[in-house]
Design an enzyme around this catalytic site. Structure first.
Site, PDB file in Angstrom:
ATOM      1  N   TYR A  56       0.589  -0.630  -0.150  1.00 16.32           N
ATOM      2  CA  TYR A  56      -0.090  -0.150  -0.052  1.00 16.32           C
ATOM      3  C   TYR A  56       1.070   0.950   0.036  1.00 16.32           C
ATOM      4  O   TYR A  56       1.985   1.146   0.152  1.00 16.32           O
ATOM      5  CB  TYR A  56      -0.322   0.013   1.537  1.00 16.32           C
ATOM      6  CG  TYR A  56      -1.193   1.024   1.210  1.00 16.32           C
ATOM      7  CD1 TYR A  56      -3.162   1.728   1.080  1.00 16.32           C
ATOM      8  CD2 TYR A  56      -0.982   2.390   2.195  1.00 16.32           C
ATOM      9  CE1 TYR A  56      -3.316   2.683   1.084  1.00 16.32           C
ATOM     10  CE2 TYR A  56      -2.001   3.292   1.974  1.00 16.32           C
ATOM     11  CZ  TYR A  56      -2.915   3.844   1.407  1.00 16.32           C
ATOM     12  OH  TYR A  56      -4.023   4.871   1.996  1.00 16.32           O
TER      13      TYR A  56
ATOM     14  N   GLU B  65      -3.499   7.141  -3.981  1.00 14.37           N
ATOM     15  CA  GLU B  65      -3.302   6.226  -3.294  1.00 14.37           C
ATOM     16  C   GLU B  65      -3.207   5.038  -4.014  1.00 14.37           C
ATOM     17  O   GLU B  65      -3.843   4.849  -5.219  1.00 14.37           O
ATOM     18  CB  GLU B  65      -4.666   6.073  -3.233  1.00 14.37           C
ATOM     19  CG  GLU B  65      -4.316   5.084  -1.167  1.00 14.37           C
ATOM     20  CD  GLU B  65      -6.173   4.359  -0.325  1.00 14.37           C
ATOM     21  OE1 GLU B  65      -5.511   5.092   0.793  1.00 14.37           O
ATOM     22  OE2 GLU B  65      -7.112   4.477  -0.773  1.00 14.37           O
TER      23      GLU B  65
END
Lengths: 294, 382
Positions: free
Chosen positions: B101, B189
């Site tokens: 992530y 993101e």
């Protein structure tokens, strides 16, 4: 006494020759503010209703001895205008410009902090500051304010600031200074800066603080009030029932945690001994009662 | 502006961040064509701006043309949490070894940029933040200094990214930061950022929020904007430059200033009602703006009464009152209006409304009284 600006503050208006700059600049002067100059590149040597216009902030400062600047320019030009004012030695900058990109705000905020620690920026996207009877920089209507104190006001919202001023003035309760810090992501001046200044100002006896949902500035202010303030604080937080704002993806949720909701802010403030009102009218009424008892 | 995944991937690609080759389509036949082109196994992904599309059946792995046809037929037109699927993204399915992530966003608290990275990607990052907060590493970046390669390398090492992926993740991180800054994003993101079994690092998903205030620097954003899906009312509001958010109550709200508008919602709620919308007129409140606001609210069938709450500062209440009267001549309002005017020239404003003499308009002196009246009227009409 007042905080940040008073009857001796000399102000220049960056963008005085524009329609907004002219309107608000002259309005501020009519209120009694010492508006000593304007700055518009290429228009130096001219004047706006008798106020001399300079090409650069530096020239204006040298010629007038101004220490404050009121920036009324479009978002594209605001970052440069702010940094120009700081470089010219202006110590108090009010920028009302709306819609400045967040990237630019983060950049000039950090440049000011690193290179010009003596300069305070109010805003951007704020209504400005008024020390009633002494100085008005920004777009607040001077006739809704009442001179003489003893209340200091600090607010993130423009119209709620006016509402608060009006409610107090209607009931004969004056203000020392009313600061609109604005609701942008990276405000130059925050609640704590204003609370600390009000705490140090002998004329201010109580503070009205108006916050809204989002961010964690109100929670931080609550911590500050708890450990550093002797003066009573009344607060109102807008947005208890507001639709959740644009959610900043997962990253935003992680940064804010449980902070940011109106409930969290109100709980934090109450915990710090602040009287939290349910609506702006009630906040005004509570403050009026509180001032009577001082 | 929140981008769809396919737009986000296009955005990432333009900054050199590797993504899977794929295409966005609106028709089943097109989906089959693209799946054949990218090669099986392929993934069919619903393009909606809402989380949890995987769980809702909006993402399917397909191994043949027949399966693609079945999956695309099922997903196109699907309703995912109120969002209609109009497009699917088709890409070649990646052989995933590891999932990470990474994100960059503005930290309003510290007033700088914040990079988050975790070796435990692919799942809801909030869950990781709850269950294993130490698995998420943070780096604050001062915008003046930017992100250096050394800092990126250190962060990737701290996050315990697998050694064979480190170089790729460092490069991705540097590009992602550049995309965030130069691309004027509020958020970028990648979840998951994957390491493939062949040792490549690339973005399997893309979540991007662009800063609308920076649109003047990015004329190419028009393409992104064209695909944004607003409901009819929100579209109308946007055209009229009104700050509008639809809600499901019965009291229509019009106020000047975001703070006052929020406060109006609160007060309506406190007196037992519920707001049909949030509507901030912005600075001015002349006849054009007021007419536009009433027009927008008029299209909401749930509205039973309208509360106009204006505090006059620069905006004078007599002008607002004239605006309301003018707007009423132009827009055929279905619901009764309750008006509260206060501040500059409030008295004059109230007189203008009284003289207009419409039984549609009721004037109240305070915010609370106005809210009570509007809520009562909303109830009576039901």
């Amino acid at each position: 006494m007042a905080i940040f600006v008073d009857e001796n503050t000399k102000v220049i208006v960056q963008g005085l020759t524009g329609s907004q700059g002219r309107f608000h600049g002259l309005r501020n002067r009519d209120y009694g503010t010492k508006v000593v100059g304007g700055v518009t590149p290429g228009k130096g040597g001219s004047d706006v209703d008798g106020i001399p216009v300079f090409n650069t902030v530096e020239e204006a400062v040298v010629a007038t001895g101004a220490t404050a600047s009121f920036i009324v320019v479009p978002p594209k030009f605001a970052p440069e205008a702010i940094l120009e004012a700081a470089a010219a030695g202006v110590s108090f900058i009010v920028c009302i410009t709306e819609f400045i990109p967040a990237r630019d705000e983060a950049m000039f905020y950090n440049i000011l902090r690193r290179n010009y620690p003596g300069t305070r920026l109010l805003g951007p996207n704020c209504p400005g500051i008024i020390s009633p009877g002494r100085c008005n920089i920004g777009i607040t209507s001077g006739d809704i304010a009442l001179a003489g104190g003893p209340v200091g006001i600090v607010s993130r919202s423009g119209t709620l600031t006016y509402q608060a001023l009006y409610e107090l003035s209607q009931k004969g309760v004056g203000q020392t200074t009313c600061v609109g810090i604005g609701g942008d992501p990276v405000p130059g001046t925050n609640f704590i800066d204003c609370l600390a200044a009000f705490e140090a100002d002998p004329e201010t006896k109580a503070v009205l603080m108006i916050g809204e949902i989002g961010g964690s500035e109100e929670e931080k202010a609550a911590d500050f009030i708890k450990s550093n303030m002797s003066k009573p604080v009344v607060s109102y937080i807008a947005g208890v029932t507001a639709p959740p704002g644009r959610k900043m993806g997962h990253a935003g949720a992680i940064i804010s945690g449980s902070q940011g909701s109106a409930q969290a802010k109100m709980a934090a403030l109450e915990e710090a001994g602040v009287t939290v009102a349910a609506n702006p009218t009630e906040a005004g009424e509570v403050m009026v009662e509180l001032v009577k008892s001082l | 502006m929140d981008l769809f995944e396919y737009q986000g991937k296009r955005f990432f690609s333009s900054y050199g961040i590797p993504t899977s080759k794929g295409e966005v389509v609106e028709e089943v036949a097109e989906a089959v064509r693209v799946a054949k082109e990218v090669g099986f196994p392929a993934v069919v992904k619903a393009q909606v701006q809402v989380g949890g599309r995987g769980k809702a059946g909006g993402i399917r792995l397909v191994n043949s043309e027949e399966e693609t046809e079945v999956a695309a037929s099922a997903i196109l037109g699907m309703d995912i949490k109120g969002h209609l699927v109009k497009r699917v993204w088709i890409e070649h399915a990646s052989d995933i070894d590891k999932e990470y992530y990474v994100s960059v966003t503005l930290d309003r608290g510290s007033k700088d940029h914040l990079i988050l990275i975790s070796s435990q990607g692919g799942v809801e990052i909030e869950e990781v933040a709850e269950s294993a907060p130490e698995a998420i590493k943070r780096l604050h970046v001062n915008p003046i200094d930017g992100l250096s390669e050394d800092e990126a390398r250190q962060l990737v090492a701290d996050a315990e990214i697998d050694s064979q992926a480190r170089q790729g993740v460092v490069e991705t991180l540097l590009k992602l930061y550049r995309a965030y800054v130069d691309g004027d994003a509020d958020l970028v993101e990648i979840n998951p950022l994957i390491l493939t079994t062949s040792g490549k690092v690339h973005a399997l998903d893309a979540k991007v929020t662009l800063d609308d205030n920076a649109a003047f620097r990015h004329p190419d954003w028009e393409d992104f904007r064209a695909a944004q899906e607003l409901d009819g009312r929100e579209k109308l509001a946007k055209e009229k430059h009104l700050n509008y958010i639809g809600l499901d109550g019965s009291v229509g709200i019009i106020a000047n200033g975001a703070g006052l508008a929020m406060s109006t919602l609160d007060v309506v709620n406190q007196v037992g009602g519920s707001a049909a919308n949030f509507l901030d007129l912005g600075g001015g409140a002349g006849a054009d703006v007021m007419a536009a606001a009433l027009e927008v609210i008029n299209t909401d069938e749930n509205v039973r009464s309208v509360l106009i709450n204006v505090f006059g500062g620069i905006t004078r209440c007599d002008q607002v009152a004239k605006g309301i009267v003018d707007a009423l001549k132009r827009v055929d309002i279905q619901s009764p209006l309750v008006v509260r005017l206060d501040g500059t020239n409030a008295q004059e404003g109230r007189e203008i409304l009284a003289n207009y003499g419409s039984d549609k308009i009721q004037v109240e002196a305070t915010m609370i009284d106005a809210a009570r009246r509007a809520v009562e009227l909303a109830g009576e009409e039901r």
